[in-house]
Motif scaffolding. Structure first.
Motif, short mmCIF file in Angstrom:
data_model
loop_
_atom_site.label_atom_id
_atom_site.label_comp_id
_atom_site.label_asym_id
_atom_site.label_seq_id
_atom_site.Cartn_x
_atom_site.Cartn_y
_atom_site.Cartn_z
N GLN A 91 0.84 -1.19 0.00
CA GLN A 91 0.00 0.00 0.00
C GLN A 91 0.87 1.25 0.00
O GLN A 91 0.60 2.22 -0.72
N LEU A 92 1.93 1.22 0.80
CA LEU A 92 2.88 2.34 0.81
C LEU A 92 3.52 2.51 -0.56
O LEU A 92 3.63 3.63 -1.09
N VAL A 93 3.94 1.41 -1.17
CA VAL A 93 4.56 1.45 -2.49
C VAL A 93 3.63 2.10 -3.50
O VAL A 93 4.02 3.00 -4.26
N CYS A 94 2.38 1.63 -3.52
CA CYS A 94 1.44 2.09 -4.55
C CYS A 94 0.96 3.52 -4.33
O CYS A 94 0.60 4.21 -5.28
N GLU A 95 0.95 3.99 -3.09
CA GLU A 95 0.49 5.33 -2.80
C GLU A 95 1.60 6.38 -2.88
O GLU A 95 1.33 7.55 -3.15
N TRP A 96 2.84 5.97 -2.66
CA TRP A 96 3.92 6.94 -2.49
C TRP A 96 4.95 6.93 -3.60
O TRP A 96 5.39 8.00 -4.07
N ALA A 97 5.37 5.77 -4.05
CA ALA A 97 6.55 5.66 -4.93
C ALA A 97 6.26 6.13 -6.35
O ALA A 97 5.19 5.87 -6.90
N GLU A 98 7.25 6.80 -6.95
CA GLU A 98 7.19 7.17 -8.36
C GLU A 98 7.91 6.13 -9.22
O GLU A 98 7.62 5.99 -10.40
N ARG A 99 8.85 5.44 -8.61
CA ARG A 99 9.63 4.41 -9.31
C ARG A 99 9.77 3.21 -8.39
O ARG A 99 9.99 3.37 -7.19
N ILE A 100 9.61 2.02 -8.96
CA ILE A 100 9.72 0.79 -8.18
C ILE A 100 10.85 -0.06 -8.76
O ILE A 100 10.86 -0.35 -9.96
N VAL A 101 11.80 -0.44 -7.91
CA VAL A 101 12.90 -1.31 -8.30
C VAL A 101 12.69 -2.66 -7.62
O VAL A 101 12.55 -2.73 -6.40
#
Length: 564
Positions: A495-505
């Motif tokens: 949920q944090l990843v999908c709400e906050w991140a602009e780039r995912i590694v």
């Protein structure tokens, strides 16, 4: 038959002005699988420590009332006797691992009790906890999930009828979390163990638990069957607990008049398939992607290799010729299973680890020969376990320390600013190790940005947090642009990843297997299945209704799924 009976339990920690537990009355039936929920600081862990006698025999204080566990009054029985009735796996379970090899550790408690069959008990416990075949392995050869199962095996070896686990999956990837809960289900259903878990992940509660107990301000608000408990959306949210996303979606539809109040709110994706079957997916308007210009790299990994030496067997290779660029101003989420190399990558960036081969560039300069102190003004790491950042006897002293030793003139003013920014002023004289989970996180962030680093690295910043504290951390992260340009987070919190991140590694077995936006990552089933990452529950709900749906939040689900 009740295996736990509690009457009028009230408890206060030494020197505390008010009780942490207040007039608790409770009965737990033998064979129950009970989830204990509540916001950070409501008394969940304290309550569970009364069940195995740690309170009041080991942790003293003012204790009133009675706690009876499997026929024994905890006030009249010692901790050693109670450990054979109620096994406990702590939130910091690594501290329960005390021996070098797996079987040695699993059987160690039984050896201490001078049980002649201690080895057989250890093997039996390892089998029950899905660690059969690992008996001769060293404990450092285990993954995080396997280490947690070993801590559980140590408790199981004494053959208690009750097992208590504090936040069993807080820092685990989905596959390891599933494995933990599947073992607990088998212990509950096949071996009759009574299981009590302190848990924030309501999707696991929905799938595995029989009852839920809500704690509010040191008291028990209620104990209910799981389905009934998780449908109390407003009450759960008011207590800073995340109900399952499918339940929240249906509840929101009910409030908007899109869902009949006579229908039962779903608590799982399977139930949601029936409840939401009349909804149709409406593709969102395509948004024009901003042109990708050449961005300035601030950190560059160039053919970096690193391996951990092993006492037994070959060295464990973490990275083999890793190449990665991090650009100025990016908000990056670093994801992957336990052991994929996320923490190692961050420790390499701040100089705590040195690569065996290759080089790491920071602002165009190699950091290979630089000392960690010289890097700390440019890049800072906030550890996975925040208590590791506290070295003084107050958080005020901890925040000031890095500035003080570098002779920064206005360090006192800067310390006070940070205390105010992170809502810590009233806690400034408290020892950081004695704060609640959320307070620890805030304090560790204040320490992390004390030197105004241009790059901030956060390892699992939202683990073990309730809604309110998590939202507080999220707000802080979004405000970080004022303080630090580039932020990277290593996390299992999708949920944090999908709400906050602009780039995912995405890391897998020491390699970058995917790098992009959330659609580019979670839209690829091969990546999701290979790496073992898991999008938020509402994503699966959308996919179950329409394979083209890419919904990461409840808001997106409600916007894109409409009645026919």
């Amino acid at each position: 038959m009740n295996i736990i009976e509690i009457e009028n339990l009230t408890y206060s920690y030494p020197a505390s002005k008010k009780p942490i537990l207040k007039n608790i009355n409770l009965q737990v039936e033998k064979g129950d699988f009970l989830a204990v929920i509540g916001n950070n600081g409501c008394g969940k862990s304290t309550f569970c420590k009364t069940l195995n006698g740690l309170i009041p025999h080991f942790i003293t204080g003012d204790f009133e009332g009675s706690v009876t566990v499997d026929g024994l009054n905890t006030l009249e029985s010692d901790v050693g006797t109670l450990a054979c009735k109620a096994g406990y796996v702590y939130q910091d379970f690594e501290n329960q691992i005390v021996r070098p090899t797996v079987l040695d550790d699993a059987s160690y408690a039984c050896l201490n009790y001078a049980m002649e069959d201690y080895k057989e008990r250890g093997r039996e416990a390892l089998s029950l906890c899905s660690l059969e075949g690992r008996e001769d392995d060293y404990i450092w050869q285990l993954s995080g999930g396997q280490t947690h199962l070993l801590a559980l095996a140590g408790a199981v070896s004494l053959r208690p009828d009750i097992l208590i686990l504090d936040e069993p999956i807080a820092q685990l990837d989905p596959s390891h979390a599933d494995r933990i809960y599947n073992v607990l289900r088998e212990l509950n259903e096949k071996h009759g163990k009574t299981i009590i878990v302190i848990e924030h992940h309501t999707e696991y509660i929905a799938d595995y638990c029989k009852h839920v107990m809500l704690m509010k301000d040191g008291s028990i608000a209620w104990k209910l069957p799981t389905d009934e408990a998780l449908r109390r959306v407003d009450e759960l949210q008011s207590c800073n607990i995340f109900p399952p996303q499918v339940t929240v979606a249906a509840h929101r539809m009910e409030q908007e008049g899109r869902f009949s109040k006579e229908q039962t709110l779903p608590t799982t994706v399977e139930e949601g398939k029936t409840v939401f079957k009349s909804l149709r997916y409406h593709l969102p308007f395509p948004c024009k992607k901003p042109a990708k210009g050449k961005r300035e790299p601030v950190v560059e990994f160039k053919d970096v290799s690193i391996a951990y030496r092993s006492v037994k067997g070959e060295d464990r290779v973490i990275f083999d010729r890793l190449n990665l660029e991090i650009h100025r101003g990016e908000k990056i989420a670093l994801i992957g299973s336990n052991g994929a190399g996320k923490s190692t990558l961050m420790k390499l960036m701040v100089g705590l680890l040195k690569p065996g081969d290759g080089d790491i560039m920071l602002d165009g300069e190699s950091i290979r020969r630089k000392k960690t102190e010289s890097l700390s003004k440019k890049i800072s790491l906030v550890y996975q376990n925040p208590e590791e950042m506290f070295i003084k006897d107050s958080i005020q002293a901890d925040i000031a320390y890095a500035m003080q030793v570098r002779n920064i003139d206005n360090y006192k003013e800067r310390t006070n600013e940070l205390l105010a920014r992170f809502n810590l002023t009233e806690l400034k004289n408290r020892d950081g190790r004695l704060l609640s989970g959320g307070q620890m996180r805030r304090a560790s962030l204040a320490i992390g940005i004390a030197l105004n680093p241009g790059i901030l690295l956060l390892d699992e910043p939202t683990a073990n947090l309730d809604i309110a504290t998590r939202k507080e951390i999220m707000r802080t992260l979004n405000d970080m642009k004022e303080v630090t340009e580039t932020v990277m987070i290593a996390t299992h919190d999708m949920q944090l990843v999908c709400e906050w991140a602009e780039r995912i590694v995405v890391l897998c077995q020491g390699k970058v297997v995917a790098d992009g936006t959330r659609d580019e990552i979670f839209g690829r089933r091969d990546i999701v299945e290979t790496v073992g990452i898991r999008p938020p529950e509402i994503f699966y709900m959308g996919q179950a209704l329409n394979k083209k749906a890419l919904c990461y939040t409840v808001d997106e689900f409600l916007e894109r799924f409409k009645e026919v």
